[in-house]
Design a protein around this motif. Sequence first.
Motif, PDB file in Angstrom:
ATOM      1  N   GLY A  79     -11.842   5.036   4.107  1.00 31.63           N
ATOM      2  CA  GLY A  79     -11.487   3.619   4.165  1.00 31.63           C
ATOM      3  C   GLY A  79     -10.211   3.268   3.408  1.00 31.63           C
ATOM      4  N   HIS A  80      -9.424   4.279   3.067  1.00 29.18           N
ATOM      5  CA  HIS A  80      -8.264   4.060   2.204  1.00 29.18           C
ATOM      6  C   HIS A  80      -6.992   4.651   2.809  1.00 29.18           C
ATOM      7  CE1 HIS A  80      -6.664   4.458  -2.230  1.00 29.18           C
ATOM      8  NE2 HIS A  80      -5.691   4.192  -1.365  1.00 29.18           N
ATOM      9  N   GLY A  81      -6.957   5.951   3.049  1.00 31.47           N
ATOM     10  CA  GLY A  81      -5.736   6.513   3.627  1.00 31.47           C
ATOM     11  C   GLY A  81      -5.599   7.997   3.383  1.00 31.47           C
TER      12      GLY A  81
ATOM     13  N   ALA B  68      -0.811   3.133  -9.392  1.00 39.49           N
ATOM     14  CA  ALA B  68      -2.198   3.182  -9.863  1.00 39.49           C
ATOM     15  C   ALA B  68      -2.831   4.529  -9.508  1.00 39.49           C
ATOM     16  CB  ALA B  68      -2.987   2.046  -9.227  1.00 39.49           C
ATOM     17  N   GLU B  69      -2.249   5.231  -8.503  1.00 36.63           N
ATOM     18  CA  GLU B  69      -2.830   6.498  -8.047  1.00 36.63           C
ATOM     19  C   GLU B  69      -2.048   7.711  -8.572  1.00 36.63           C
ATOM     20  OE1 GLU B  69      -3.146   5.640  -3.849  1.00 36.63           O
ATOM     21  OE2 GLU B  69      -4.565   4.036  -4.277  1.00 36.63           O
ATOM     22  N   THR B  70      -1.359   7.485  -9.692  1.00 40.05           N
ATOM     23  CA  THR B  70      -0.594   8.562 -10.334  1.00 40.05           C
ATOM     24  C   THR B  70      -1.427   9.826 -10.512  1.00 40.05           C
ATOM     25  OG1 THR B  70       0.961   7.105 -11.463  1.00 40.05           O
ATOM     26  CG2 THR B  70       0.452   9.182 -12.564  1.00 40.05           C
TER      27      THR B  70
ATOM     28  N   LEU C 147       3.062  12.349  -0.519  1.00 40.67           N
ATOM     29  CA  LEU C 147       3.158  11.069   0.181  1.00 40.67           C
ATOM     30  C   LEU C 147       1.753  10.530   0.427  1.00 40.67           C
ATOM     31  CD1 LEU C 147       5.785  12.120   2.906  1.00 40.67           C
ATOM     32  CD2 LEU C 147       6.239  10.928   0.736  1.00 40.67           C
ATOM     33  N   HIS C 148       1.535   9.277   0.073  1.00 40.67           N
ATOM     34  CA  HIS C 148       0.238   8.627   0.304  1.00 40.67           C
ATOM     35  C   HIS C 148       0.477   7.389   1.144  1.00 40.67           C
ATOM     36  CE1 HIS C 148      -3.584   6.636  -0.347  1.00 40.67           C
ATOM     37  NE2 HIS C 148      -2.980   5.633  -0.976  1.00 40.67           N
ATOM     38  N   THR C 149      -0.230   7.285   2.274  1.00 41.61           N
ATOM     39  CA  THR C 149      -0.020   6.172   3.204  1.00 41.61           C
ATOM     40  C   THR C 149      -1.342   5.498   3.544  1.00 41.61           C
ATOM     41  OG1 THR C 149      -0.119   7.805   4.979  1.00 41.61           O
ATOM     42  CG2 THR C 149       2.068   7.081   4.286  1.00 41.61           C
ATOM     43  N   HIS C 150      -1.224   4.249   3.993  1.00 44.68           N
ATOM     44  CA  HIS C 150      -2.376   3.465   4.441  1.00 44.68           C
ATOM     45  C   HIS C 150      -2.137   3.140   5.918  1.00 44.68           C
ATOM     46  CE1 HIS C 150      -3.436   1.514   0.242  1.00 44.68           C
ATOM     47  NE2 HIS C 150      -3.324   2.833   0.170  1.00 44.68           N
ATOM     48  N   THR C 151      -2.556   4.006   6.804  1.00 43.49           N
ATOM     49  CA  THR C 151      -2.373   3.704   8.218  1.00 43.49           C
ATOM     50  C   THR C 151      -3.699   3.255   8.815  1.00 43.49           C
ATOM     51  OG1 THR C 151      -2.919   5.898   9.042  1.00 43.49           O
ATOM     52  CG2 THR C 151      -0.631   5.550   8.339  1.00 43.49           C
TER      53      THR C 151
ATOM     54  N   GLY D 154       0.837  -1.209   0.000  1.00 37.63           N
ATOM     55  CA  GLY D 154       0.000   0.000   0.000  1.00 37.63           C
ATOM     56  C   GLY D 154       0.866   1.252   0.000  1.00 37.63           C
ATOM     57  N   GLY D 155       0.258   2.364  -0.413  1.00 37.57           N
ATOM     58  CA  GLY D 155       0.936   3.659  -0.404  1.00 37.57           C
ATOM     59  C   GLY D 155       1.672   3.938  -1.699  1.00 37.57           C
ATOM     60  N   ASN D 156       1.954   5.195  -1.913  1.00 40.13           N
ATOM     61  CA  ASN D 156       2.780   5.624  -3.053  1.00 40.13           C
ATOM     62  C   ASN D 156       3.353   6.999  -2.764  1.00 40.13           C
ATOM     63  OD1 ASN D 156       0.153   7.012  -3.989  1.00 40.13           O
ATOM     64  ND2 ASN D 156      -0.301   4.842  -4.276  1.00 40.13           N
ATOM     65  N   MET D 157       4.468   7.322  -3.412  1.00 40.45           N
ATOM     66  CA  MET D 157       5.231   8.521  -3.077  1.00 40.45           C
ATOM     67  C   MET D 157       5.800   9.119  -4.354  1.00 40.45           C
ATOM     68  SD  MET D 157       5.674   5.748  -1.028  1.00 40.45           S
ATOM     69  CE  MET D 157       5.062   5.341   0.605  1.00 40.45           C
TER      70      MET D 157
HETATM   71 ZN   LIG Z   1      -3.643   3.807  -1.718  1.00 41.96          ZN
END
Ligand SMILES: [Zn+2]
Length: 204
Positions: A168-170, A74-76, A93-97, A27-30
């Motif tokens: 429900g995602h981040g 996928a979340e470009t 920064l995208h995180t799934h906490t 999960g996550g993308n940066m």
């Molecule tokens: Zn995500």
Amino acid sequence: MTDFLPLEQLVAACHWIGAKGWAPATGGNMSVRQDDEYCLLSASGKDKGRLTRDDFIQVEIATNAVPSGRKPSAETGLHTLIYRLFPQAGAVLHTHTVNSTVLSRVEKGSALLLSGYEMQKTLAGQETHLNTVAIPLFDNDQDIDALAERIAAFSRETPLRYGFLLRGHGLTCWGKDVNEARRHLEGLEFLFECELQRRLLEAR
Ligand SMILES: [Zn+2]
Ligand SMILES: CSCCC(=O)C(=O)COP(=O)(O)O
């Protein structure tokens, strides 16, 4: 890509995020901005805590085009939206906490309101706990183009700042550079944990 310090800083931030457990199970993308036209985005499907500089893929900010033909996140479309909206944004920064995932579901409204916390001052421009910081909260969507358009439409009425939550995602957050994006992520994550615990205790 040699000697691009922001990419070195981003790789270090990804390792820090991984060590915190904030990007579980790929999960996550940066990403980091290269210049007015391009950013470097994490490759899709990798363990974001173990990325190297070769795992970052150049993407055109205006079009989401990928000159190399490789597969970025996928979340470009959410990253490039931020770079288009904010010429001063240098990193996203995208995180799934757990905190952001749970709190974004518990909160049924269109924003998470944070007030009364000294740590609000970790967010650029915030100088007092007496302010209310609204973190916009959007329903999640597997159609990233549609989601990006919904967020863009919102931002035309209410300019975004710092970050937004996907239900429900981040969390997706940004800063003028990697260090500021890191501070926003750490500050928001702290605030989410406090807010979740406050709601749990006050519900008793
Ligand atoms: Zn995500
Ligand atoms: C593995 S979690 C589902 C996809 C997601 O939300 C995410 O952040 C990671 O997707 P990417 O394509 O960037 O690896």
